[in-house]
Scaffold this active site. Sequence first.
Site, PDB file in Angstrom:
ATOM      1  N   ASP A  88       0.856  -1.196   0.000  1.00  0.00           N
ATOM      2  CA  ASP A  88       0.000   0.000   0.000  1.00  0.00           C
ATOM      3  C   ASP A  88       0.886   1.238   0.000  1.00  0.00           C
ATOM      4  OD1 ASP A  88      -1.866   2.079   1.881  1.00  0.00           O
ATOM      5  OD2 ASP A  88      -2.798   1.056   0.208  1.00  0.00           O
ATOM      6  N   ASP A 477     -13.547  21.193  44.122  1.00  0.00           N
ATOM      7  CA  ASP A 477     -12.115  21.540  44.133  1.00  0.00           C
ATOM      8  C   ASP A 477     -11.852  22.592  45.208  1.00  0.00           C
ATOM      9  OD1 ASP A 477      -9.402  21.672  43.361  1.00  0.00           O
ATOM     10  OD2 ASP A 477      -9.947  21.195  41.301  1.00  0.00           O
ATOM     11  N   GLY A 502     -14.063  22.770  48.338  1.00  0.00           N
ATOM     12  CA  GLY A 502     -13.704  21.885  49.442  1.00  0.00           C
ATOM     13  C   GLY A 502     -12.386  21.187  49.164  1.00  0.00           C
ATOM     14  N   ASP A 503     -11.871  20.519  50.206  1.00  0.00           N
ATOM     15  CA  ASP A 503     -10.602  19.807  50.090  1.00  0.00           C
ATOM     16  C   ASP A 503     -10.918  18.316  50.089  1.00  0.00           C
ATOM     17  OD1 ASP A 503      -8.268  18.426  50.659  1.00  0.00           O
ATOM     18  OD2 ASP A 503      -7.434  20.068  51.857  1.00  0.00           O
ATOM     19  N   PHE A 504     -10.577  17.614  49.026  1.00  0.00           N
ATOM     20  CA  PHE A 504     -11.030  16.217  48.950  1.00  0.00           C
ATOM     21  C   PHE A 504     -10.350  15.300  49.964  1.00  0.00           C
ATOM     22  CE2 PHE A 504      -8.405  16.455  44.883  1.00  0.00           C
ATOM     23  CZ  PHE A 504      -7.312  15.729  45.325  1.00  0.00           C
TER      24      PHE A 504
HETATM   25  O1  LIG Z   1       4.276   7.990  -8.560  1.00  0.00           O
HETATM   26  C1  LIG Z   1       3.406   7.111  -8.394  1.00  0.00           C
HETATM   27  N1  LIG Z   1       2.798   6.957  -7.205  1.00  0.00           N
HETATM   28  C2  LIG Z   1       1.850   6.015  -7.004  1.00  0.00           C
HETATM   29  C3  LIG Z   1       1.466   5.160  -8.021  1.00  0.00           C
HETATM   30  C4  LIG Z   1       0.416   4.113  -7.847  1.00  0.00           C
HETATM   31  O2  LIG Z   1      -0.527   4.511  -6.876  1.00  0.00           O
HETATM   32  C5  LIG Z   1      -1.227   3.355  -6.396  1.00  0.00           C
HETATM   33  C6  LIG Z   1      -1.307   3.490  -4.901  1.00  0.00           C
HETATM   34  O3  LIG Z   1      -2.489   2.935  -4.459  1.00  0.00           O
HETATM   35  P1  LIG Z   1      -2.563   1.595  -3.606  1.00  0.00           P
HETATM   36  O4  LIG Z   1      -1.318   1.410  -2.819  1.00  0.00           O
HETATM   37  O5  LIG Z   1      -3.837   1.644  -2.864  1.00  0.00           O
HETATM   38  O6  LIG Z   1      -2.605   0.422  -4.662  1.00  0.00           O
HETATM   39  P2  LIG Z   1      -3.725   0.087  -5.782  1.00  0.00           P
HETATM   40  O7  LIG Z   1      -3.342   0.740  -7.038  1.00  0.00           O
HETATM   41  O8  LIG Z   1      -5.046   0.469  -5.343  1.00  0.00           O
HETATM   42  O9  LIG Z   1      -3.638  -1.469  -5.907  1.00  0.00           O
HETATM   43  P3  LIG Z   1      -3.864  -2.590  -4.780  1.00  0.00           P
HETATM   44  O10 LIG Z   1      -4.619  -3.655  -5.407  1.00  0.00           O
HETATM   45  O11 LIG Z   1      -2.506  -3.038  -4.371  1.00  0.00           O
HETATM   46  O12 LIG Z   1      -4.668  -2.051  -3.683  1.00  0.00           O
HETATM   47  C7  LIG Z   1      -0.386   2.158  -6.799  1.00  0.00           C
HETATM   48  O13 LIG Z   1      -1.020   1.479  -7.851  1.00  0.00           O
HETATM   49  C8  LIG Z   1       0.912   2.774  -7.307  1.00  0.00           C
HETATM   50  O14 LIG Z   1       1.526   1.994  -8.303  1.00  0.00           O
HETATM   51  C9  LIG Z   1       2.109   5.314  -9.271  1.00  0.00           C
HETATM   52  O15 LIG Z   1       1.802   4.598 -10.245  1.00  0.00           O
HETATM   53  N2  LIG Z   1       3.063   6.284  -9.404  1.00  0.00           N
END
Ligand SMILES: O=c1[nH]cc([C@@H]2O[C@H](COP(=O)(O)OP(=O)(O)OP(=O)(O)O)[C@@H](O)[C@H]2O)c(=O)[nH]1
Length: 632
Positions: A88, A477, A502-504
């Site tokens: 991601d 307090d 008051g003072d607890f």
């Molecule tokens: O310069 C670049 N920056 C990013 C990318 C591309 O952006 C996406 C990022 O999205 P994600 O990580 O959610 O991945 P998805 O595309 O949705 O595919 P998944 O199935 O893995 O969830 C990613 O595709 C990068 O390659 C780019 O191309 N250039």
Amino acid sequence: MPLNPVISKLSGKLVVLASASPRRLEILSNAGLRFEVVPSWFKETLDKSLFKHPCEYAVETAKQKALEVAQRMPFKHLKTPDIVIGADTVVTVDGLILEKPTDKQDAYRMLSRLSGKEHSVFTGVAIVICRDKNSSVTDYKVVDFYEETKVKFAELSEEMLWEYINSGEPMDKAGGYGIQALGGMLVEYVRGDFLNVVGFPLNHFCKQLGSIFNSPPASPAHKIKRDCDEAWTLVNKTTNGDVELLENVKDDSLTSVQEQNVMGLEFAKCNRQDVPHSIISLLDGFKVSKTLFTASKLKVFDVLNTPGGLTLEEVAGQINASLLGTERLLEAAVSLGLLERVRQEEISVYRNTEQASRFLVTDSPVSLHGYILHCNDMVWPLFSHLESAVREGTSQHERAFGKKKEDVFQDVYYSKDEVKIRFMDAMHSIARVTGKDLATAFDLSCYKTACDIGGCTGAMAYEFTKAHPELSVTIFDLPQVIEMRRHFQPKENDERVSFVAGDFFKDDLPKADLYILARVLHDWSDEKLHVLLSKLSKMWTPGCGLLVSEILLDEERRRPSRALLQALSMTEGKQRSTAEYSALLDKHGFTLKHVKHTDNLLDAMLFVKEEQNDKRTLLGCSSASIETAELE
Ligand SMILES: O=c1[nH]cc([C@@H]2O[C@H](COP(=O)(O)OP(=O)(O)OP(=O)(O)O)[C@@H](O)[C@H]2O)c(=O)[nH]1
């Protein structure tokens, strides 16, 4: 001989890429990896506010993507993969996490935010290793890591922005740009792994595979360090050379560094073993604090709370400071992510980041300003005598302020209104930042009256009445505190909030269904607390509740370090774990029912007294919908 021997080790294994990204597919197949593509169905909807750092969010999303595929395949594809890879990519700027834009306007917002600035790209990667235990059970072990690359954008004119957006390229890309194509024209420089920006940190991935598959067989267990969090994954090599990942074990060395990473401070990179990143971050910690304190004291964030931002000269004029000194302060604050510097019509202006506007501007509803000044004026001097505090085992009030600490509101030293107000302002800040989370930590619908013991300005009480329309709260307090609270009048008047002096430790407490002790217990020794708790116990009627809010130490008393650092300058109190608070209160018949770790400055515990035939206590407020640790 293939370029990377690790990749060849995967031949013969069913490797699956859990991604629909064509760029990831290309990067991995160009590296010679043979794999199937099974896009993940995991929706990227994790709550970002639950993660301390964007890298953790990216890693967790990558993990969920890969696990979803690993778990689906045996049923839908009728085969179990050996390895599933998930990834991601996110872009972070101004404390925000940017993913793929939802539409053109969203792309415009992202790109104009990136214009003229350096940002970070994090790709989290998860490698899930699947092992069939028997025909129906598969065991999954996860190794995860992340990579960060810094990218600086040129200044983008409106025309360029829209031309790029209308090309359609931004839409499926994190941060709204593709560095490998037209988006490359927007970039001034890249620091770090280019492929990481494109979506997959190939070099780091190969190193990680190497750690898993090339562990020397001599020692039974080897540590692989994960870059994002403090967990180690133990890798055990079995006699036939197979890899077995054991459970994660916590490692201490990184924790304090991570906790210290406020706002823009860079995360310690753990993959370079030859550089003491974590120690360097600790070394610089005091400079970071003092930069924040000074900028707050000089009201830099108030001065910059204007839409367009201000030039260096304007800021220096308004805070009445030297040009050179102001420039150094502003630049340091920019590097820490407290401020940003942008070019406007050929001149540089400074402005608050979103976090600074929210938490550092004095009149923001959740301003930490009062607490920051307290840290500067009261805590900092104590810490400058820490060595003596350690040698003598005593508070250093006398050395720091020329007076022993008795009680903030009774000691002669504190007789100045200004000092009292500063202390109250600190408590007021914390109550405003934590109040809502504490008020909503548990189902309190069965309580109609509450008493906030040591409730100071009433900021916490107002959050409780806001969250519970049926509840009235009395603040109990010291008379001096009640007298001074007029300096902290709330914006809206709430007749359900009242004040009793008051003072607890000495006086009778007002009657209530629910007692609140927020940030009180840690300040006192067990002996002193027994006085207060006995009094509370005597007041108790069936059905009462006690909400205690403190920083809760883990059972090994190792985290959070914030609590242990605070203890270094404490007078007679002590920080306690959930079990320690529970044992303390148990002596007076209070039973811990629920605990809530709020991910805010304070956690919460709800105690009751379970008396026989007390139906209201046992059946009282429902807790079904609340995420708490049940302790029965
Ligand atoms: O310069 C670049 N920056 C990013 C990318 C591309 O952006 C996406 C990022 O999205 P994600 O990580 O959610 O991945 P998805 O595309 O949705 O595919 P998944 O199935 O893995 O969830 C990613 O595709 C990068 O390659 C780019 O191309 N250039």
